[in-house]
Structure formats: C-alpha cells, structure tokens
Design an enzyme around this catalytic site. Structure first.
Site, PDB file in Angstrom:
ATOM      1  N   SER A 209      -3.382   6.447  -5.942  1.00  0.00           N
ATOM      2  CA  SER A 209      -2.032   5.598  -6.041  1.00  0.00           C
ATOM      3  C   SER A 209      -1.000   6.295  -5.809  1.00  0.00           C
ATOM      4  O   SER A 209       0.210   5.909  -5.382  1.00  0.00           O
ATOM      5  CB  SER A 209      -1.900   4.937  -7.547  1.00  0.00           C
ATOM      6  OG  SER A 209      -1.940   5.871  -8.473  1.00  0.00           O
TER       7      SER A 209
ATOM      8  N   ASP B 288       5.021   3.974 -17.408  1.00  0.00           N
ATOM      9  CA  ASP B 288       4.378   4.666 -16.224  1.00  0.00           C
ATOM     10  C   ASP B 288       5.064   6.043 -16.227  1.00  0.00           C
ATOM     11  O   ASP B 288       6.543   5.843 -15.621  1.00  0.00           O
ATOM     12  CB  ASP B 288       4.491   3.795 -15.155  1.00  0.00           C
ATOM     13  CG  ASP B 288       3.833   4.671 -13.763  1.00  0.00           C
ATOM     14  OD1 ASP B 288       3.611   5.620 -14.043  1.00  0.00           O
ATOM     15  OD2 ASP B 288       3.605   3.854 -13.077  1.00  0.00           O
TER      16      ASP B 288
ATOM     17  N   HIS C  13       3.929   7.537 -11.618  1.00  0.00           N
ATOM     18  CA  HIS C  13       4.282   7.125 -10.313  1.00  0.00           C
ATOM     19  C   HIS C  13       5.770   7.253 -10.289  1.00  0.00           C
ATOM     20  O   HIS C  13       6.545   7.551 -11.395  1.00  0.00           O
ATOM     21  CB  HIS C  13       3.877   5.760 -10.067  1.00  0.00           C
ATOM     22  CG  HIS C  13       2.493   5.694 -10.016  1.00  0.00           C
ATOM     23  ND1 HIS C  13       1.639   5.172 -10.996  1.00  0.00           N
ATOM     24  CD2 HIS C  13       1.557   5.830  -9.182  1.00  0.00           C
ATOM     25  CE1 HIS C  13       0.431   5.193 -10.874  1.00  0.00           C
ATOM     26  NE2 HIS C  13       0.324   5.619  -9.764  1.00  0.00           N
TER      27      HIS C  13
END
Ligand SMILES: *[C@@H]1O[C@H](CO)[C@@H](O)[C@H](O)[C@H]1NC(C)=O
Ligand SMILES: *[C@@H]1O[C@H](CO)[C@@H](O)[C@H](O)[C@H]1NC(C)=O
Ligand SMILES: *[C@@H]1O[C@H](CO)[C@@H](O)[C@H](O)[C@H]1NC(C)=O
Ligand SMILES: *[C@@H]1O[C@H](CO)[C@@H](O)[C@H](O)[C@H]1NC(C)=O
Length: 435
Positions: A152, A403, A406
């Site tokens: 990702s 998160d 990311h």
C-alpha cells in the site's frame, strides 16, 4: 575485545527481546489496518478535466525542450540528506480535485483540522529540490509504461504522482481489477501508461486470509508473476515494500520450508524477517535483470526502489493521538535507527548489488529512492484518526483507529515523486552524454 563483543551480544539480545514483542504487536496492528484498507472502497477514479489552474499555471512554460534552467540543474546532488523548511506555496493539488486518492488518505476531506503539514518542502543540504513539474515528468516518460509494484505504500506513492500529473493532463482509467489492486491509467497527451500492481512481497506469496492460512506464505525464489509476467512491457518500475514483512509468515525456498516469522504452533524455525526481505528483493532485482538484461539502448528499463517508510505510532494505535505531531522533526532531532535503519540498509545494499549485476547492460538503470530519512522526519504527515471521515463528530471517542503508516494526500509523500523526477532527469542526462 571480549568485553566489547559480549556487551554487543547482550545489547543485541536485549534489543531482540525489547523489540520483538512490539514488532509482533505492530504486525498485528498492521494486519488490522490492512484489513480495513482492503475492505474499504476508495472513490471511483475519474479523469479530472480542469484542475487548479491558478496553482499550476507556473508549470506550463516548462514545455518539451529542456530550458537552460533545467540543463543547469545539478541532478547529481544528494537529495536524501537535508531538512524540511517552511514553504508558503502549499501542494499542487487538493483532496477534492484529485479523484484517485484512496479515501483513508484523504485527510482534508475527512476533516483533519490542521493544515500546517501541507506547507513544508524538503531542502537537501547541498542543492535545491525543484517543485514537481508535471509536464516535465510527462515529457520524460513519453511513450512509456511506468509501473508501481508493491504494497500500500507503492499505491500511496502512485496516487500522489497521479494527483500531481492530472493537474497538467487528464488520464483515463484503462482497467481496475480485484478491487483496486491492479489498475492502469493512460495519459493520452503523452501516451504514458501508469499502472499499479499489488504485490506486498514482490516474490510469490499467499496472503493470510479467512478461508486460507492464518499467516502469509512466501516463496522467496520466485518472482510474483501477477506483475512479473508484465516485466517485458514495463519501461520504469517503482518497487516499494517493507511493512508486510513484519507479519506472521512461513517462508519457502527451493521447494522447502526455510523457516518462519512468528508462527507459534508450527514446528518451524523462527528466522525473523530481515534475511527474508533481502532474499525477496534479491530474487526480484535478479529477475528483472535476467528478463530485461538482453535488451539495450534507449528502450531499456529503469528500476527505482523506494526505501522503507517509517511508521510514527507514539502511543496506542486505537487511542486518539497515536501520531499527534503537527510539524516535522528538525534535522538532528531524529536519527534513522533500529528496524527502520535495518530495512533501509538491506534495500540500499541490494540495489548496489543489482547495479553491479546490471553493469554493462545498455539502458538498464537502477536507483534507490532513499526516502527513509525524509519520511522519518515527518510524523505530522499521516492520517492518524482521519483515515475515517470526521472521527470526532460525535465528541471525543475512547477508541479510534489510527493510521500512522500511510501518508495524507496531498502530503509529504509528494516529495518522493519530486525526487523521482530528479532521478529521471539524471538518467536522461546520462543517456544524452552516452550517445
Ligand atoms: C480544492 O480545489 C478546488 C479547485 O481549485 C477549490 O474549489 C477548493 O476550494 C479547494 N479545496 C480546499 C480545501 O482547498
Ligand atoms: C505508446 O506507449 C507504449 C508503451 O506504453 C508503446 O508501446 C507504444 O509504441 C506507444 N505508441 C506510440 C504511437 O508511440
Ligand atoms: C485486468 O483485467 C483485464 C480485462 O479483464 C485483463 O486484460 C488484464 O490482463 C488484467 N490485468 C491484471 C494486471 O490483472
Ligand atoms: C519438529 O521438528 C524437529 C526437527 O525438524 C523434528 O525432529 C520433530 O520431530 C518435529 N516435531 C513435530 C511435533 O513435528
């Protein structure tokens, strides 16, 4: 001497006991996070006809022929050591204008209140890193197929690039297979294809799943053919992996079990994941060299390895404020160390080894996009709780998923692609002088 080495051994073992547990925990957190990533749909990507004309009008003068200004640029600069400095210009795009941003990274539209993190630029110690110029990029990759392959983080970098490129030219989505895991866009203006291949280990792997194994399975001596089968038609390959190697896994090599990482209940030797990452990367780079080694000249292939991008969990992952910082660290405030340093080191070494292997193959280029340090200095650039829309709309929450891995889009990861463009310019210069 003996004392030194026994101290080292002691340090190492306490390092292991101290670090292994958090890693395992961290791996489980990631499993949870990734579960969410894979099960939440992103906005349907759509071509963007008119974008931020006021913001990117500066890029129109930079058209096909390289200006003297560009020629004079020092592309040999070390872009990877420097500091983040304030920049009032802000990003090239915003979350409402770029249709390809995965929802969980669309911090602005999810209500992240602070905007300061958008107003920094990376200043290398010895030179200036130019602002991303979408038309210069498209011109350099004209008639080429650029593939992002990995986990990702590869997708995060690809989406940043697409958002910036679509400020200058529109793209069409050619296909979207397997819920966003395999996608391809085409920029008709420059006949540029940009594709994304989901392959979190680069080598063949079976991912942990509900119906399947409760750990990942990696076949370290086989390139993952879901992307490998297309190597022949790729002109530029950006590889980005790392975080998935922390998950519980069983490793195979030469048809036999080599060992495992965090596999209680299975009778396999724990071998950690560093050597595994090394082997996976080696198989991958060797695979590309072997398959493309015969082709030379300007039709060659360029390979970029984006190095490990550190996470910034400071507290518990499900508590508000897991990565609460709102500004970058200063140059000397944080050192690349521990797992971040090891992962980066392995990637850098494998790129160097592959360069030696590819030496003399015309048109074969290879470079590390060594972002670990500049990423480490940006604890403020992650979605945190804003991976979901308006997480505090019902008041303060006891538990909220964060998160801290990311990057928000727009955000610091846009800088990875600014440096990527400098690498492409350098290759172009080398190509011209070789002729
Ligand atoms: C994003 O860009 C669009 C188009 O320029 C503009 O209308 C909108 O106000 C911007 N949104 C933010 C949050 O800056
Ligand atoms: C367009 O780009 C592809 C590579 O993605 C290339 O194979 C093809 O020849 C190009 N078409 C033209 C007309 O140059
Ligand atoms: C995606 O789907 C298209 C159409 O079904 C197919 O031609 C293509 O090979 C697929 N690509 C990948 C990478 O899965
Ligand atoms: C575990 O592996 C060892 C060494 O390979 C073997 O001697 C032993 O029998 C195995 N135990 C089980 C329960 O399979």
């Amino acid at each position: 001497m003996a004392t030194v080495s026994s101290n080292q051994a002691k340090e190492q073992s306490s390092f292991l006991t101290k670090k292994l547990l958090p890693w395992t925990l961290y791996a489980l957190i990631l499993v949870t996070l990734l579960h969410f990533y894979l099960n939440t749909l992103s906005f349907p990507p759509s071509p963007q006809p008119q974008l931020l004309h006021s913001l990117n009008s500066h890029s129109s003068p930079h058209s096909p022929p390289p200006s003297d200004d560009e020629k004079g640029e020092d592309t040999s600069c070390d872009y990877f050591n420097g500091k983040w400095v304030r920049d009032k210009r802000g990003p090239l795009y915003n979350g409402t204008t770029c249709g390809t941003i995965k929802e969980n990274q669309n911090c602005i539209t999810h209500g992240r209140p602070d905007m300061g993190y958008l107003y920094w630029r990376w200043k290398p110690n010895e030179c200036h890193l130019p602002r991303f110029d979408p038309l210069a990029f498209l011109n350099l990759v004209r008639n080429k197929h650029l593939a992002f392959v990995g986990d990702s983080m590869a997708r995060n970098q690809l989406e940043s690039l697409l958002c910036m490129l679509t400020t200058a030219s529109s793209s069409t989505l050619l296909y979207n297979n397997d819920s966003n895991k395999f996608r391809r866009w085409h920029f008709a203006s420059h006949n540029v294809s940009v594709s994304l291949y989901w392959s979190p280990f680069l080598v063949k792997g079976v991912e942990k799943s509900n119906g399947g194994p409760d750990h990942n399975e990696l076949y370290l001596d086989h390139v993952d053919e879901r992307w490998g089968a297309d190597i022949g038609e790729m002109s530029l390959i950006v590889l980005s992996i790392g975080h998935w190697f922390l998950h519980p896994a069983v490793y195979y090599e030469g048809g036999l079990v080599l060992g495992c990482h965090y596999c209680p209940g299975l009778n396999h030797t724990e071998i950690g994941f560093y050597d595994v990452l090394r082997k996976a990367l080696r198989s991958t780079l060797n695979g590309i060299v072997d398959r493309r080694g015969g082709k030379g000249g300007s039709d060659g292939v360029g390979v970029i390895v984006t190095t490990f991008s550190p996470a910034h969990f400071e507290g518990e992952w499900d508590k508000a404020g897991a990565c609460p910082k709102t500004r970058p660290y200063g140059k000397e405030e944080k050192k690349v160390e521990g797992m971040d340093a090891e992962m980066r080191e392995i990637e850098m070494k494998e790129v160097e080894a592959a360069k030696v292997k590819a030496k003399g193959i015309g048109g074969f280029r290879l470079e590390a996009l060594d972002v670990t340090k500049l990423a480490l200095l940006r604890p403020d650039g992650h979605p945190g709780p804003y991976m979901y829309p308006f997480p505090f709309s019902n008041g303060a929450q006891e538990r909220v998923q964060n998160d801290c891995v990311h990057w928000c889009l727009p955000g610091p990861i846009d800088t990875w692609n600014e440096i990527f463009l400098q690498i492409l310019k350098k290759w172009e210069e080398q190509h011209r002088t070789e002729e």
